[in-house]
Design a protein around this motif. Structure first.
Motif, PDB file in Angstrom:
ATOM      1  N   TYR A   6       0.826  -1.196   0.000  1.00 29.56           N
ATOM      2  CA  TYR A   6       0.000   0.000   0.000  1.00 29.56           C
ATOM      3  C   TYR A   6       0.868   1.256   0.000  1.00 29.56           C
ATOM      4  O   TYR A   6       0.660   2.171  -0.807  1.00 29.56           O
ATOM      5  CB  TYR A   6      -0.921  -0.010   1.225  1.00 29.56           C
ATOM      6  N   VAL A   7       1.848   1.259   0.901  1.00 30.33           N
ATOM      7  CA  VAL A   7       2.697   2.446   1.024  1.00 30.33           C
ATOM      8  C   VAL A   7       3.505   2.670  -0.267  1.00 30.33           C
ATOM      9  O   VAL A   7       3.680   3.796  -0.706  1.00 30.33           O
ATOM     10  CB  VAL A   7       3.642   2.299   2.245  1.00 30.33           C
ATOM     11  N   LEU A   8       3.958   1.571  -0.864  1.00 34.09           N
ATOM     12  CA  LEU A   8       4.804   1.698  -2.053  1.00 34.09           C
ATOM     13  C   LEU A   8       3.983   1.778  -3.347  1.00 34.09           C
ATOM     14  O   LEU A   8       4.543   2.002  -4.420  1.00 34.09           O
ATOM     15  CB  LEU A   8       5.769   0.501  -2.143  1.00 34.09           C
ATOM     16  N   GLY A   9       2.670   1.564  -3.257  1.00 35.11           N
ATOM     17  CA  GLY A   9       1.821   1.634  -4.443  1.00 35.11           C
ATOM     18  C   GLY A   9       2.038   0.465  -5.392  1.00 35.11           C
ATOM     19  O   GLY A   9       2.097   0.646  -6.608  1.00 35.11           O
ATOM     20  N   ILE A  10       2.194  -0.733  -4.858  1.00 35.32           N
ATOM     21  CA  ILE A  10       2.456  -1.933  -5.669  1.00 35.32           C
ATOM     22  C   ILE A  10       1.185  -2.783  -5.756  1.00 35.32           C
ATOM     23  O   ILE A  10       0.471  -2.933  -4.765  1.00 35.32           O
ATOM     24  CB  ILE A  10       3.566  -2.786  -4.998  1.00 35.32           C
ATOM     25  N   ASP A  11       0.890  -3.337  -6.935  1.00 38.74           N
ATOM     26  CA  ASP A  11      -0.325  -4.133  -7.092  1.00 38.74           C
ATOM     27  C   ASP A  11      -0.094  -5.628  -6.919  1.00 38.74           C
ATOM     28  O   ASP A  11      -1.006  -6.352  -6.542  1.00 38.74           O
ATOM     29  CB  ASP A  11      -0.953  -3.874  -8.469  1.00 38.74           C
ATOM     30  N   HIS A  12       1.096  -6.124  -7.268  1.00 38.68           N
ATOM     31  CA  HIS A  12       1.372  -7.553  -7.104  1.00 38.68           C
ATOM     32  C   HIS A  12       2.577  -7.705  -6.191  1.00 38.68           C
ATOM     33  O   HIS A  12       3.625  -7.116  -6.438  1.00 38.68           O
ATOM     34  CB  HIS A  12       1.648  -8.209  -8.463  1.00 38.68           C
ATOM     35  N   VAL A  13       2.400  -8.524  -5.148  1.00 36.81           N
ATOM     36  CA  VAL A  13       3.457  -8.609  -4.130  1.00 36.81           C
ATOM     37  C   VAL A  13       4.798  -8.974  -4.746  1.00 36.81           C
ATOM     38  O   VAL A  13       5.849  -8.480  -4.316  1.00 36.81           O
ATOM     39  CB  VAL A  13       3.052  -9.614  -3.024  1.00 36.81           C
ATOM     40  N   MET A  14       4.783  -9.803  -5.795  1.00 35.02           N
ATOM     41  CA  MET A  14       6.051 -10.245  -6.366  1.00 35.02           C
ATOM     42  C   MET A  14       6.809  -9.103  -7.056  1.00 35.02           C
ATOM     43  O   MET A  14       8.010  -9.189  -7.273  1.00 35.02           O
ATOM     44  CB  MET A  14       5.813 -11.399  -7.351  1.00 35.02           C
ATOM     45  N   ASP A  15       6.067  -8.020  -7.386  1.00 30.63           N
ATOM     46  CA  ASP A  15       6.709  -6.874  -8.045  1.00 30.63           C
ATOM     47  C   ASP A  15       7.332  -5.891  -7.056  1.00 30.63           C
ATOM     48  O   ASP A  15       7.973  -4.915  -7.445  1.00 30.63           O
ATOM     49  CB  ASP A  15       5.681  -6.094  -8.883  1.00 30.63           C
ATOM     50  N   MET A  16       7.145  -6.139  -5.770  1.00 32.60           N
ATOM     51  CA  MET A  16       7.577  -5.154  -4.775  1.00 32.60           C
ATOM     52  C   MET A  16       9.095  -5.147  -4.646  1.00 32.60           C
ATOM     53  O   MET A  16       9.715  -6.198  -4.503  1.00 32.60           O
ATOM     54  CB  MET A  16       6.927  -5.500  -3.431  1.00 32.60           C
ATOM     55  N   PRO A  17       9.707  -3.939  -4.699  1.00 34.21           N
ATOM     56  CA  PRO A  17      11.169  -3.895  -4.484  1.00 34.21           C
ATOM     57  C   PRO A  17      11.506  -4.311  -3.054  1.00 34.21           C
ATOM     58  O   PRO A  17      10.944  -3.767  -2.111  1.00 34.21           O
ATOM     59  CB  PRO A  17      11.539  -2.439  -4.736  1.00 34.21           C
ATOM     60  N   PHE A  18      12.397  -5.280  -2.925  1.00 30.86           N
ATOM     61  CA  PHE A  18      12.776  -5.717  -1.578  1.00 30.86           C
ATOM     62  C   PHE A  18      13.867  -4.796  -1.042  1.00 30.86           C
ATOM     63  O   PHE A  18      13.753  -4.260   0.046  1.00 30.86           O
ATOM     64  CB  PHE A  18      13.276  -7.173  -1.610  1.00 30.86           C
ATOM     65  N   ASN A  19      14.919  -4.588  -1.830  1.00 29.64           N
ATOM     66  CA  ASN A  19      15.933  -3.586  -1.436  1.00 29.64           C
ATOM     67  C   ASN A  19      15.744  -2.355  -2.316  1.00 29.64           C
ATOM     68  O   ASN A  19      14.786  -2.281  -3.090  1.00 29.64           O
ATOM     69  CB  ASN A  19      17.353  -4.181  -1.524  1.00 29.64           C
ATOM     70  N   ALA A  20      16.642  -1.394  -2.193  1.00 29.88           N
ATOM     71  CA  ALA A  20      16.450  -0.130  -2.915  1.00 29.88           C
ATOM     72  C   ALA A  20      16.441  -0.394  -4.418  1.00 29.88           C
ATOM     73  O   ALA A  20      17.282  -1.146  -4.921  1.00 29.88           O
ATOM     74  CB  ALA A  20      17.560   0.835  -2.543  1.00 29.88           C
ATOM     75  N   PRO A  21      15.494   0.230  -5.130  1.00 33.95           N
ATOM     76  CA  PRO A  21      15.399  -0.018  -6.576  1.00 33.95           C
ATOM     77  C   PRO A  21      16.665   0.408  -7.329  1.00 33.95           C
ATOM     78  O   PRO A  21      16.931  -0.102  -8.404  1.00 33.95           O
ATOM     79  CB  PRO A  21      14.196   0.842  -7.014  1.00 33.95           C
ATOM     80  N   ASP A  22      17.437   1.345  -6.730  1.00 34.78           N
ATOM     81  CA  ASP A  22      18.664   1.781  -7.426  1.00 34.78           C
ATOM     82  C   ASP A  22      19.913   1.121  -6.840  1.00 34.78           C
ATOM     83  O   ASP A  22      21.023   1.578  -7.051  1.00 34.78           O
ATOM     84  CB  ASP A  22      18.779   3.311  -7.398  1.00 34.78           C
ATOM     85  N   ALA A  23      19.740   0.052  -6.083  1.00 36.53           N
ATOM     86  CA  ALA A  23      20.898  -0.682  -5.554  1.00 36.53           C
ATOM     87  C   ALA A  23      21.639  -1.330  -6.723  1.00 36.53           C
ATOM     88  O   ALA A  23      21.044  -1.535  -7.777  1.00 36.53           O
ATOM     89  CB  ALA A  23      20.438  -1.748  -4.575  1.00 36.53           C
ATOM     90  N   PRO A  24      22.920  -1.627  -6.532  1.00 40.05           N
ATOM     91  CA  PRO A  24      23.671  -2.255  -7.634  1.00 40.05           C
ATOM     92  C   PRO A  24      22.993  -3.535  -8.105  1.00 40.05           C
ATOM     93  O   PRO A  24      22.929  -3.829  -9.286  1.00 40.05           O
ATOM     94  CB  PRO A  24      25.027  -2.580  -6.995  1.00 40.05           C
ATOM     95  N   ILE A  25      22.488  -4.292  -7.152  1.00 34.45           N
ATOM     96  CA  ILE A  25      21.744  -5.488  -7.544  1.00 34.45           C
ATOM     97  C   ILE A  25      20.339  -5.369  -6.976  1.00 34.45           C
ATOM     98  O   ILE A  25      20.075  -5.784  -5.841  1.00 34.45           O
ATOM     99  CB  ILE A  25      22.432  -6.769  -6.999  1.00 34.45           C
ATOM    100  N   PRO A  26      19.406  -4.714  -7.679  1.00 33.76           N
ATOM    101  CA  PRO A  26      18.053  -4.557  -7.141  1.00 33.76           C
ATOM    102  C   PRO A  26      17.327  -5.898  -7.141  1.00 33.76           C
ATOM    103  O   PRO A  26      17.402  -6.649  -8.102  1.00 33.76           O
ATOM    104  CB  PRO A  26      17.401  -3.563  -8.114  1.00 33.76           C
ATOM    105  N   LEU A  27      16.689  -6.193  -6.026  1.00 40.35           N
ATOM    106  CA  LEU A  27      15.964  -7.462  -5.903  1.00 40.35           C
ATOM    107  C   LEU A  27      14.492  -7.180  -5.582  1.00 40.35           C
ATOM    108  O   LEU A  27      14.188  -6.350  -4.712  1.00 40.35           O
ATOM    109  CB  LEU A  27      16.575  -8.303  -4.770  1.00 40.35           C
ATOM    110  N   SER A  28      13.631  -7.876  -6.293  1.00 39.74           N
ATOM    111  CA  SER A  28      12.204  -7.721  -5.983  1.00 39.74           C
ATOM    112  C   SER A  28      11.782  -8.836  -5.024  1.00 39.74           C
ATOM    113  O   SER A  28      12.516  -9.819  -4.834  1.00 39.74           O
ATOM    114  CB  SER A  28      11.376  -7.802  -7.262  1.00 39.74           C
ATOM    115  N   TYR A  29      10.605  -8.681  -4.477  1.00 39.09           N
ATOM    116  CA  TYR A  29      10.067  -9.715  -3.596  1.00 39.09           C
ATOM    117  C   TYR A  29      10.008 -11.040  -4.362  1.00 39.09           C
ATOM    118  O   TYR A  29      10.342 -12.092  -3.831  1.00 39.09           O
ATOM    119  CB  TYR A  29       8.676  -9.300  -3.107  1.00 39.09           C
ATOM    120  N   GLY A  30       9.609 -10.943  -5.626  1.00 39.04           N
ATOM    121  CA  GLY A  30       9.503 -12.149  -6.444  1.00 39.04           C
ATOM    122  C   GLY A  30      10.848 -12.813  -6.700  1.00 39.04           C
ATOM    123  O   GLY A  30      10.943 -14.036  -6.751  1.00 39.04           O
ATOM    124  N   ASP A  31      11.916 -11.974  -6.857  1.00 35.85           N
ATOM    125  CA  ASP A  31      13.251 -12.553  -7.052  1.00 35.85           C
ATOM    126  C   ASP A  31      13.594 -13.464  -5.879  1.00 35.85           C
ATOM    127  O   ASP A  31      14.279 -14.467  -6.031  1.00 35.85           O
ATOM    128  CB  ASP A  31      14.312 -11.444  -7.130  1.00 35.85           C
TER     129      ASP A  31
END
Lengths: 761, 312
Positions: B174-199
């Motif tokens: 809700y806070v991040l405005g994400i519709d599918h949990v697997m699409d949620m950024p787990f670490n910072a989206p601009d991290a060298p290796i960005p990881l999503s919840y789905g990753d």
């Protein structure tokens, strides 16, 4: 005179509890004040989610001084008596007064209770109210032991008059009363002081709190309607939801949104239920299409962006919820199209209805058999009723009803139509649960009536057979409601049915089922077994067979318990074999249960309970339609002048006759002969009785109860005249006996209409 | 005061909650190292809510609900998810304000959103526990459960603990405005290796969904349930006096571990579909009986408020 203002400020009070809490607060405090000797002009209780408030106008400033006099023993009484009197009054001998009485000098105690000031009384009453408040559920918090619905934070309690306002001092477990309160949690935080009710209400409004729930309801309704209207749409009324939402907000702000196109094909009831249950949204309907196309949500605040963020969030949640609903709907339709409605319900075989009554599937089989039997009585096709019975519970296995149990039946009717079943079957899916409450509409479509009756009768006989009858206020399986449902279905549709026979069939079927689950064979086999056990008559009445079966079931249960090593319980169970086999049978007991419900139902319709008793004592009392026809006729008759007087005449005849019968030890039941009549009045009565008998018999036969009552009414004048002119007790024993036999004819004829001995007054 | 900037990742929300509750004086604990159905099962909640000793703890608890597995396809449902749990005993008078502060800390602007406390009484039939409180709504969405514990393991809670449970994925989406949990950024989206919840979790959701619904051996699970139940009772049957150390030691926590195990095994059996409706109640009753015995044992320990003087 002063005005009293009380506010109990707490964390959020559940919306559903606020109305009763207002009523309780008002009653407990005003009763307490009045009991303590104060009086008041007006009291009003109000609430918001965070506060319960009571405003009392015109409260007296102190309670009056009370003087109580008590008469004691004579001065000459034994010392012990005088000591006892002193103890009970708490006075010393010197404080007693001596007064002259008829019998000499007597002690009098005069106790004066001085009046108390209002603040003292208010503090006492309020503390007691807080400590004993009847919340449906209450809790402790922190390290304290005080109970309230949620943590109680502050108590505002002031008495105000022209002279100003004073705080009524009060300390409830460390919560000290004061003159301050808080505004809206987010829009106007912070405490402020108030000096009167008007000041309080005005400052609250300035602090974004609408104190009166009625005013909040009004605001919500008005705003929501205006929003819908501006778009050419209309709000769907829902008083329950309105009250609930008003109990969730202090500063209501209505916001309207649209339902996305992809969800518009869902049944309107699904949209409405999902939005109401999950999100407390009002539904908005397009009058042109009849569809639910929008919603109104009520926020608890204004925001700088005029609710845009709030509405966006709510839309997101709604979309997730409706996606679920759409998934369920499409999934269910797929199943219905491929497997039919009966296929959807196939899984009911694995669903336990009650562990002693088997699965839902077994129950459906019983309902089907019953519906088939009942169908001809209500003008339905037995095949169609059976077909309906097989599918009416199928939607319990649908994904939609799994999510929204309150849509049971309704979804069934949608799915029945989707499966191409006859309309009567679809209607039965929805209607067979009805009537649910005393004001719920009663179905009239014959197939629905047949299934609805079968459903309810199976429930009743089932729980009766396993001894799960309602007791006192406990009725966990809603059996009273089921019985009232049967009554209303029968009466509203004028169904003529001998309920006893239907109940008997239903119970037999249950026992057959219970039986074949444990042993093979049907009741016919068991009948044979029974006759081998020594019954002489091969046509053993079903009742006896049934008790025999119960007896055998006990045997099975006992053996099984023994096998599990539970010897003690097994012994107890087996001991129950010694039950008297001629004790009350389930269906007789169940019929009395129906009669009790019928009495309650008819009392609400204005028919006296003694009138119903008089009718129920007649044969055929398991035919409820007949019972009511009789009761209505009798009730109307009793309201006429003839009716009232006839009852007196009947009672007089009956009393004289009963006394004579008791004294003589015989029953005067026949043989009255007109030739022994001595006076015109006596002869006239003979003639009148002959005429009445001739009129009443056929009328009763034809169920023309008004006419039967008319026949009885014609007896009034001759009976009155007879008692006026004739002395029953004659020296001539033949004449006396003849007259007693004549009275017996009065009794006999009247009792053929109703048991008038049960009429009161 | 300036409002906190919006967070950008799932882990940032967790870290902010950690910092917030640490700043409010809570001991920041780590997840319990066992499979549990909810944060409440952590002994830091279940057991510590008992007895008279004050307590304040906050922690993330990975939670498993085998029946909720959807092979990683459902946007909102997972068989493994995170709960954020806060337990403070006695419940402070400003717990609602503290809670609202935590929402601000994770970037929910209280001036723009509609926060509501809607009645929702909490009950855990397996723990023999209940309390009164609310589900907290943010713009119509349930973001937390707020409960004043009244009873745990059949014991009255005195003092009362205040419990907050945040469903982290839902709140973060809700806070991040994400519709599918697997699409949620787990670490910072601009991290060298960005990881999503789905990753991180898509594959495990698939594997465990298959395991929970089809793979797990039911005979073994049933056996293990019996074993855990027996072991729990056996551990609690020991005399408190320990001959080796010469100390008084009640094995409340090891016994409670077995209770947790039994509860999770039951959940797995349930997911495998081998528990009938009637049996269900019986299994829940058996786990509850264990929880009650563990609670009885815990109040006989020092952490549970037992002192030598009281019994002497």
């Amino acid at each position: 005179m002063a005005d009293l203002l009380i506010e109990l400020f707490s964390e959020e009070i559940p919306a559903r509890m606020q109305k009763k809490a207002r009523e309780d607060l008002k009653k407990l405090v005003t009763d307490g004040l009045v009991e303590a000797g104060l009086h008041y002009a007006h009291a009003e209780a109000l609430s918001t989610p965070r506060r319960l408030c009571l405003a009392i106008e015109g409260l007296s400033l102190e309670s009056p001084t009370l003087r109580e006099e008590r008469k004691g023993p004579a001065t000459s009484a034994p010392e012990k008596a005088i000591e006892g009197f002193l103890r009970s009054t708490g006075l010393t001998l010197e404080q007693l007064e001596v007064r002259d009485d008829k019998k000499g000098q007597v002690y009098f105690a005069v106790v004066e209770k001085p009046g108390r000031a209002a603040p003292e009384i208010v503090a006492e009453v309020l503390e007691k109210t807080i400590r004993n408040f009847p919340w449906p559920k209450s809790m402790r918090w922190g390290a304290g032991s005080l109970r309230w619905v949620r943590p109680l934070h502050s108590i505002l309690c002031i008495l105000s008059s022209e002279a100003g306002a004073e705080v009524v001092p009060l300390d409830v477990d460390g919560i000290v009363s004061g003159n301050t309160t808080e505004g809206h949690r987010f829009m106007a935080p912070g405490r402020f002081a108030v000096s009167s009710f008007d000041d309080y209400a005005a400052k609250l409004k300035a602090a974004k709190v609408i104190l009166d729930s009625a005013e909040r309801e009004e605001m919500i309704w008005h705003e929501a309607k205006t929003l819908a209207f501006a778009r050419g749409l209309e709000l769907v009324e829902d008083a329950g939801l309105l009250a609930e939402v008003a109990g969730l907000v202090e500063w209501p702000v209505a916001l309207m949104g649209d339902i996305a196109d992809q969800f518009l094909a869902l049944p309107p009831e699904v949209l409405q239920t999902s939005m109401k249950e999950h999100q407390k949204f009002f539904s908005v309907k397009n009058p042109k299409t009849g569809r639910i196309e929008g919603f109104v949500t009520v926020a608890n605040r204004e925001t700088a962006d005029h609710g845009a963020t709030i509405l966006k969030g709510n839309l997101k949640v709604l979309s997730a919820r409706l996606s679920d609903a759409k998934f369920f709907w499409e999934h269910d339709l797929r199943i219905v199209k491929t497997e039919g409605l009966e296929g959807m319900g196939a899984g009911l075989a694995n669903v336990t209805f009650h562990n002693k009554l088997g699965s839902q599937a077994a129950r459906i089989e019983r309902i089907e058999a019953l519906a088939r039997e009942i169908a001809p009585l209500v003008g339905a096709s037995p095949d169609l009723a059976a077909e309906a019975a097989r599918v009416v519970k199928a939607d319990l296995r649908s994904a939609m009803v799994g999510e929204f149990p309150e849509l049971q039946g309704l979804m069934g009717s949608y799915y029945a139509r989707a499966a191409g079943l006859p309309e009567a079957v679809a209607a039965a899916c929805k209607g067979h649960y009805s009537p649910l409450g005393p004001s719920d509409e009663v179905p009239s479509e014959p197939v629905t009536v047949a299934v609805a009756l079968a459903d309810k009768i199976d429930t009743l006989t089932g729980f009766w057979a396993i001894d799960e009858k309602p007791t006192g206020s406990k009725d966990p399986f809603a059996l009273r409601r089921a019985a009232l449902g049967v009554i209303r279905l029968v009466l509203a549709n004028g169904v003529r049915v001998n309920l006893l026979a239907v109940l008997e069939q239903s119970i037999l079927r249950l026992l057959d089922e219970a039986f074949s689950a444990r042993a093979s064979g049907t009741s016919a086999d068991w009948l044979e077994t029974w006759s081998r056990f020594g019954a002489e008559d091969p046509n053993v009445p079903a009742k006896m067979l049934r008790n025999f079966k119960k007896f055998l079931l006990i045997e099975f249960a006992g053996e099984r318990l023994k096998a599990e090593g539970k010897d003690e319980i097994a012994e107890l169970v087996l001991g129950a074999k010694n039950w008297n086999p001629s004790a009350a049978y389930d269906e007789d007991d169940l019929i009395s249960f129906f009669h009790d419900r019928l009495k309650v139902h008819l009392r609400d319709e204005g028919i006296r309970h003694d009138v119903i008793d008089a009718v129920l004592a007649m044969p055929g009392s398991d035919d409820l339609t007949l019972v009511v026809k009789r009761a209505e006729a009798l009730s109307a008759f009793l309201k006429t002048e003839d009716g009232g007087n006839l009852i007196q005449g009947f009672k007089r005849a009956n009393n004289i006759l009963s006394q004579a019968e008791a004294k003589d030890g015989v029953e005067y039941s026949f043989g009255a002969d007109a030739k022994f009549a001595e006076s015109d009045e006596e002869r006239a009565l003979f003639a009148a009785l002959d005429a009445a008998e001739a009129a009443i018999g056929p009328a009763m036969q034809a169920e023309e109860f008004g006419a039967a009552m008319g026949g009885m009414a014609a007896l009034r004048a001759p009976i009155d005249a007879f008692f006026e002119a004739v002395q029953i007790n004659s020296d001539n024993e033949i004449v006396r006996r003849n007259r007693l036999n004549l009275l017996s004819r009065i009794r006999q004829i009247c009792l053929s209409v109703a048991d008038l001995t049960r009429i009161e007054g | 005061m300036t409002k906190p900037a919006a967070p950008r990742s799932f882990q940032e929300i967790i870290l902010r909650l950690m910092n917030y509750w640490a700043s409010k004086g809570c001991a920041v604990l780590q997840p319990y190292d066992m499979e549990v159905g909810a944060g409440t099962f952590h002994p830091a909640t279940t057991l510590r809510a008992l007895g008279s000793r004050p307590w304040a703890a906050a922690y993330v608890q990975p939670s498993r609900r085998p029946t909720d597995g959807r092979y990683g396809e459902n946007p909102n449902r997972l068989q493994h998810y995170y709960q954020y749990q806060v337990l403070i005993k006695p419940s402070p008078p400003n717990l609602q304000e503290l809670y609202l502060g935590s929402l601000e800390a994770i970037g929910i602007d209280l001036d723009l959103h509609d926060i509501r406390f809607v009645e929702d009484d909490w009950e855990s039939p397996t723990l023999g526990a209940w309390g009164l409180g609310w589900e907290v709504w943010c713009d119509g969405m349930e973001v937390s459960q707020f409960t004043y514990f009244q009873q745990v393991g059949g014991h009255d809670c005195k003092p009362v603990s205040g419990e907050l449970t945040y469903g982290l994925e839902r709140l973060a989406m809700y806070v991040l405005g994400i519709d599918h949990v697997m699409d949620m950024p787990f670490n910072a989206p601009d991290a060298p290796i960005p990881l999503s919840y789905g990753d991180i979790f898509r594959q495990t959701e698939e594997e465990y969904s298959r395991h929970n619904f089809d793979g797990a051996t039911t005979d073994m699970l049933l056996r293990h349930f019996e074993d855990a139940e027996a072991e729990c009772e056996r551990l609690l049957a020991f005399e408190p006096a320990d001959p080796n150390s010469g100390k008084r030691i009640v094995m409340a926590h090891p016994a409670y571990d077995q209770c947790i195990k039994a509860s999770h095994l039951f959940n797995l059996l349930d997911a495998r579909g081998v528990i009938s409706v009637t049996e269900r109640q019986a299994y829940i009753g058996r786990v509850r009986a264990l929880a009650k015995k563990c609670a009885d044992a815990f109040v006989q320990t020092e952490a549970g408020g037992w002192t030598a003087e009281v019994t002497a």
